[in-house]
Enzyme design. Structure first.
Site, PDB file in Angstrom:
ATOM      1  N   PHE A 267      -5.099  21.607 -24.082  1.00  0.00           N
ATOM      2  CA  PHE A 267      -5.676  20.426 -24.506  1.00  0.00           C
ATOM      3  C   PHE A 267      -7.154  20.535 -24.016  1.00  0.00           C
ATOM      4  O   PHE A 267      -7.408  21.129 -22.857  1.00  0.00           O
ATOM      5  CB  PHE A 267      -4.905  19.280 -23.895  1.00  0.00           C
ATOM      6  CG  PHE A 267      -5.415  17.980 -24.215  1.00  0.00           C
ATOM      7  CD1 PHE A 267      -5.573  17.374 -25.479  1.00  0.00           C
ATOM      8  CD2 PHE A 267      -6.108  17.191 -23.073  1.00  0.00           C
ATOM      9  CE1 PHE A 267      -6.006  16.015 -25.760  1.00  0.00           C
ATOM     10  CE2 PHE A 267      -6.704  15.861 -23.555  1.00  0.00           C
ATOM     11  CZ  PHE A 267      -6.660  15.391 -24.603  1.00  0.00           C
ATOM     12  N   ASP A 268      -8.105  19.643 -24.598  1.00  0.00           N
ATOM     13  CA  ASP A 268      -9.561  19.849 -24.058  1.00  0.00           C
ATOM     14  C   ASP A 268      -9.670  19.624 -22.563  1.00  0.00           C
ATOM     15  O   ASP A 268     -10.399  20.174 -21.771  1.00  0.00           O
ATOM     16  CB  ASP A 268     -10.509  19.094 -24.977  1.00  0.00           C
ATOM     17  CG  ASP A 268     -10.268  17.501 -25.206  1.00  0.00           C
ATOM     18  OD1 ASP A 268      -9.450  17.237 -24.316  1.00  0.00           O
ATOM     19  OD2 ASP A 268     -10.827  16.969 -25.872  1.00  0.00           O
TER      20      ASP A 268
ATOM     21  N   ALA B 218       2.694  15.825 -22.090  1.00  0.00           N
ATOM     22  CA  ALA B 218       2.320  14.478 -22.648  1.00  0.00           C
ATOM     23  C   ALA B 218       3.065  13.722 -23.880  1.00  0.00           C
ATOM     24  O   ALA B 218       3.354  12.732 -23.886  1.00  0.00           O
ATOM     25  CB  ALA B 218       0.776  14.237 -23.237  1.00  0.00           C
TER      26      ALA B 218
ATOM     27  N   HIS C  59     -19.055  16.045 -28.958  1.00  0.00           N
ATOM     28  CA  HIS C  59     -18.301  15.315 -29.780  1.00  0.00           C
ATOM     29  C   HIS C  59     -18.651  13.592 -29.451  1.00  0.00           C
ATOM     30  O   HIS C  59     -18.446  12.776 -30.328  1.00  0.00           O
ATOM     31  CB  HIS C  59     -16.935  15.413 -30.244  1.00  0.00           C
ATOM     32  CG  HIS C  59     -16.093  15.505 -29.335  1.00  0.00           C
ATOM     33  ND1 HIS C  59     -16.088  16.445 -28.205  1.00  0.00           N
ATOM     34  CD2 HIS C  59     -15.041  14.981 -29.179  1.00  0.00           C
ATOM     35  CE1 HIS C  59     -15.367  16.488 -27.355  1.00  0.00           C
ATOM     36  NE2 HIS C  59     -14.631  15.553 -27.846  1.00  0.00           N
TER      37      HIS C  59
ATOM     38  N   ASP D 133       2.962  21.073 -20.067  1.00  0.00           N
ATOM     39  CA  ASP D 133       2.137  19.832 -20.057  1.00  0.00           C
ATOM     40  C   ASP D 133       2.814  18.834 -21.118  1.00  0.00           C
ATOM     41  O   ASP D 133       2.941  19.059 -22.535  1.00  0.00           O
ATOM     42  CB  ASP D 133       0.719  20.298 -20.862  1.00  0.00           C
ATOM     43  CG  ASP D 133      -0.074  19.009 -21.253  1.00  0.00           C
ATOM     44  OD1 ASP D 133       0.297  18.024 -21.121  1.00  0.00           O
ATOM     45  OD2 ASP D 133      -1.347  19.334 -21.637  1.00  0.00           O
TER      46      ASP D 133
ATOM     47  N   LYS E 219       0.701   8.404 -23.140  1.00  0.00           N
ATOM     48  CA  LYS E 219       1.456   8.683 -24.410  1.00  0.00           C
ATOM     49  C   LYS E 219       2.848   8.274 -24.349  1.00  0.00           C
ATOM     50  O   LYS E 219       3.244   7.013 -24.570  1.00  0.00           O
ATOM     51  CB  LYS E 219       1.283  10.441 -24.777  1.00  0.00           C
ATOM     52  CG  LYS E 219      -0.236  10.845 -25.334  1.00  0.00           C
ATOM     53  CD  LYS E 219      -0.985  10.861 -24.159  1.00  0.00           C
ATOM     54  CE  LYS E 219      -2.394  11.468 -24.587  1.00  0.00           C
ATOM     55  NZ  LYS E 219      -2.983  12.233 -23.440  1.00  0.00           N
TER      56      LYS E 219
ATOM     57  N   TYR F 131       0.606  -1.277  -0.029  1.00  0.00           N
ATOM     58  CA  TYR F 131      -0.155   0.062  -0.048  1.00  0.00           C
ATOM     59  C   TYR F 131       0.729   1.203  -0.004  1.00  0.00           C
ATOM     60  O   TYR F 131       0.609   2.325  -0.610  1.00  0.00           O
ATOM     61  CB  TYR F 131      -1.090   0.028   1.018  1.00  0.00           C
ATOM     62  CG  TYR F 131      -1.929   1.036   1.164  1.00  0.00           C
ATOM     63  CD1 TYR F 131      -3.160   1.258   0.418  1.00  0.00           C
ATOM     64  CD2 TYR F 131      -1.617   2.419   1.644  1.00  0.00           C
ATOM     65  CE1 TYR F 131      -4.093   1.943   0.375  1.00  0.00           C
ATOM     66  CE2 TYR F 131      -2.538   3.454   1.553  1.00  0.00           C
ATOM     67  CZ  TYR F 131      -3.576   3.092   0.748  1.00  0.00           C
ATOM     68  OH  TYR F 131      -4.452   4.306   0.836  1.00  0.00           O
TER      69      TYR F 131
HETATM   70  C1  LIG Z   1      -3.960  13.149 -23.276  1.00  0.00           C
HETATM   71  C2  LIG Z   1      -3.467  14.575 -22.758  1.00  0.00           C
HETATM   72  C3  LIG Z   1      -3.959  15.269 -21.752  1.00  0.00           C
HETATM   73  C4  LIG Z   1      -4.889  14.296 -20.670  1.00  0.00           C
HETATM   74  O1  LIG Z   1      -4.452  13.101 -20.197  1.00  0.00           O
HETATM   75  P1  LIG Z   1      -5.129  11.897 -19.947  1.00  0.00           P
HETATM   76  O2  LIG Z   1      -4.279  10.745 -19.511  1.00  0.00           O
HETATM   77  O3  LIG Z   1      -6.044  11.404 -21.121  1.00  0.00           O
HETATM   78  O4  LIG Z   1      -6.009  12.178 -18.694  1.00  0.00           O
HETATM   79  C5  LIG Z   1      -3.533  16.134 -21.237  1.00  0.00           C
HETATM   80  N1  LIG Z   1      -2.832  17.121 -22.127  1.00  0.00           N
HETATM   81  C6  LIG Z   1      -2.450  16.642 -23.617  1.00  0.00           C
HETATM   82  C7  LIG Z   1      -1.538  17.415 -24.304  1.00  0.00           C
HETATM   83  C8  LIG Z   1      -2.732  15.331 -23.820  1.00  0.00           C
HETATM   84  O5  LIG Z   1      -2.401  14.923 -24.964  1.00  0.00           O
END
Ligand SMILES: *Cc1c(COP(=O)(O)O)cnc(C)c1O
Length: 470
Positions: free
Chosen positions: A127-128, A220, A453, A218, A261, A75
């Protein structure tokens, strides 16, 4: 020649495979109709090639699965946590690392701890989910992409950049005191998978320091951004992708990263921080909502896969082969007469559907129509990035503000499809491009108010109809 071929050869072979379905035309037609002409509603067993997302869809390596077998599910203080922590710390240099189950959980924790209602968050492009998490705090997300990003066809190498002049004007202007954060998305997923240059990151970092505003990444696709910097930015040709990525993290006060990613895993993420007080606030939130700070909603086996994935993703041969595969696919698609956002990035290609299907007005959703046609002709799934996703609509679902571009994103999962699969997609597209006028438009039947969407249902418009009809 042979050394060039060797350079772009994928540095792995396939050890475990999964069968993919093939469907007849009638089956594809029925499946799409039953899905309300929305590919999000399709079942995975109705799809031959799935290019909906590169998130969590990559293949893991034998080394990752061997690590997973060692996953320590204690844990607190699990061995797997320390392996993950050390890997992330070595890569990013941040003294405080918090694990989360995916990127948006990190966004929620970081942004709700860092931003206050009424503040502004500036970004090259949110990002959205980032956009949504800024808005949920009561702050305002503001996109300031560089002007070069608006020209889809130009070869400008760093269209993911932040518009530094606009940031400077905002910080020095009447809204300056309200800017609570500058957040750079690398690569810029919302804008054609375009990379951000180190020069742009350095200047943004210096600007933020001068104005006392936190500067975050950010990250990713930190490794893919690093690869493109090494290829395109003078002065970085001799740096390894890992060195470039480490330098990018060093320029920021912290980061939030979705590891679905460039973590080469199905799940995972982390927050990296320098500030001790902010870390304490985020950590309390993490423990209350995600899990204890040595697992953050992840299993020990996930942490093991991630620790190994973070090593593999910065390997130059892997990145070179992946970038080359995307570029090859872009060339075949362009040769067939379909334009893509230039220059090609790595994780996705963006088709210019508005140009290919110029007989369809925006309110018949040319991007969506092209996505549906790819399914009808080849059981290929992808995502629209045009007026259906981004456009403004009235209460009757009529388009009142079209998106600036009608694009379709072909996201390319990591280590999953061979050139033969990607060539198949290019062939199906070439077939569509021979007679684009036969592609019908779509209209909305029903749509939810929020995040349209994902759940929208549509039907084909029988006849394209005159462009003036609204
Ligand atoms: C995928 C993504 C996120 C969010 O990440 P999740 O793991 O899908 O929650 C944030 N910023 C960017 C640029 C992304 O491509």
């Amino acid at each position: 020649m042979s050394t060039d071929l060797q350079k772009t050869l994928p540095p792995y072979r396939i050890k475990v495979v999964e069968s993919i379905p093939l469907l007849s035309r009638e089956e594809r037609q029925r499946a799409l109709a039953e899905a309300g002409y929305n590919p999000f509603n399709l079942r995975a067993d109705q799809i031959t090639i799935d290019l909906l997302s590169d998130s969590g869809t990559g293949a893991t390596s034998a080394a990752q699965e061997a690590g997973a077998a060692l996953g320590d599910e204690s844990y607190a203080g699990a061995r797997s946590w320390f392996r993950f922590h050390d890997e992330v710390r070595d890569l990013t240099g941040y003294p405080h690392i918090l694990p989360v189950h995916q990127g948006r959980a990190g966004e929620r924790i970081l942004l709700s701890s860092l931003l206050e209602p009424g503040q502004i968050c500036l970004s090259n492009t949110h990002f959205d989910t980032t956009h949504a998490n800024v808005a949920l705090v009561g702050a305002e997300p503001r996109d300031l992409p560089c002007p070069e990003a608006a020209d889809l066809d130009s070869a400008y190498p760093f269209k993911g950049n932040l518009d530094l002049d606009a940031v400077q004007r905002t910080l020095a202007g009447p809204d300056g005191g309200r800017v609570g954060l500058v957040l750079m998305t690398i690569t810029n997923n919302g804008l054609g998978a375009q990379p951000v240059s180190m020069a742009n990151l350095e200047a943004a970092s210096a600007l933020c320091r001068r104005h006392g505003v936190p500067f975050f990444l950010d990250g990713a696709r930190f490794a893919e951004n690093a690869w493109l910097v090494g290829q395109r930015e003078p002065g970085y040709g001799d740096w390894t992708p890992r060195q470039i990525a480490a330098r990018a993290f060093q320029l920021a006060d912290g980061c939030v990263v979705s590891l679905k990613k460039d973590g080469l895993s199905a799940i995972g993420g982390f927050i990296g921080l320098r500030d001790e007080e902010l870390h304490a606030v985020c950590e309390a939130n993490l423990i209350a909502t995600e899990g204890f700070s040595t697992y953050g909603g992840l299993a020990g086996h996930d942490l093991e896969r991630l620790a190994q994935g973070l090593r593999e993703v910065v390997e130059p041969r892997y990145l070179q082969a992946r970038a080359a595969a995307t570029a090859r696919m872009a060339r075949s698609i362009n040769k067939a007469g379909v334009d893509t956002v230039q220059p090609p990035g790595i994780h996705a290609l963006y088709l210019n559907a508005g140009r290919l299907l110029s007989h369809l007005p925006p309110h018949q959703f040319p991007g969506h129509a092209l996505g549906c046609q790819l399914y009808l002709d080849g059981a290929i799934r992808c995502a629209e990035l045009g007026s259906l996703y981004l456009g403004g609509m009235d209460d009757q679902h009529r388009l009142v503000a079209p998106a600036p571009f009608e694009l379709v994103r072909l996201a390319i999962p990591r280590r999953v499809y061979t050139d033969t699969h990607l060539g198949y997609v290019a062939e199906v597209l070439a077939g569509i491009a021979k007679h684009p006028e036969r592609v019908r438009g779509y209209r909305i039947v029903s749509a939810p108010r929020l995040l349209r969407h994902f759940k929208v249902r549509l039907e084909p418009v029988p006849d394209p109809g005159p462009a003036s009809e609204r």
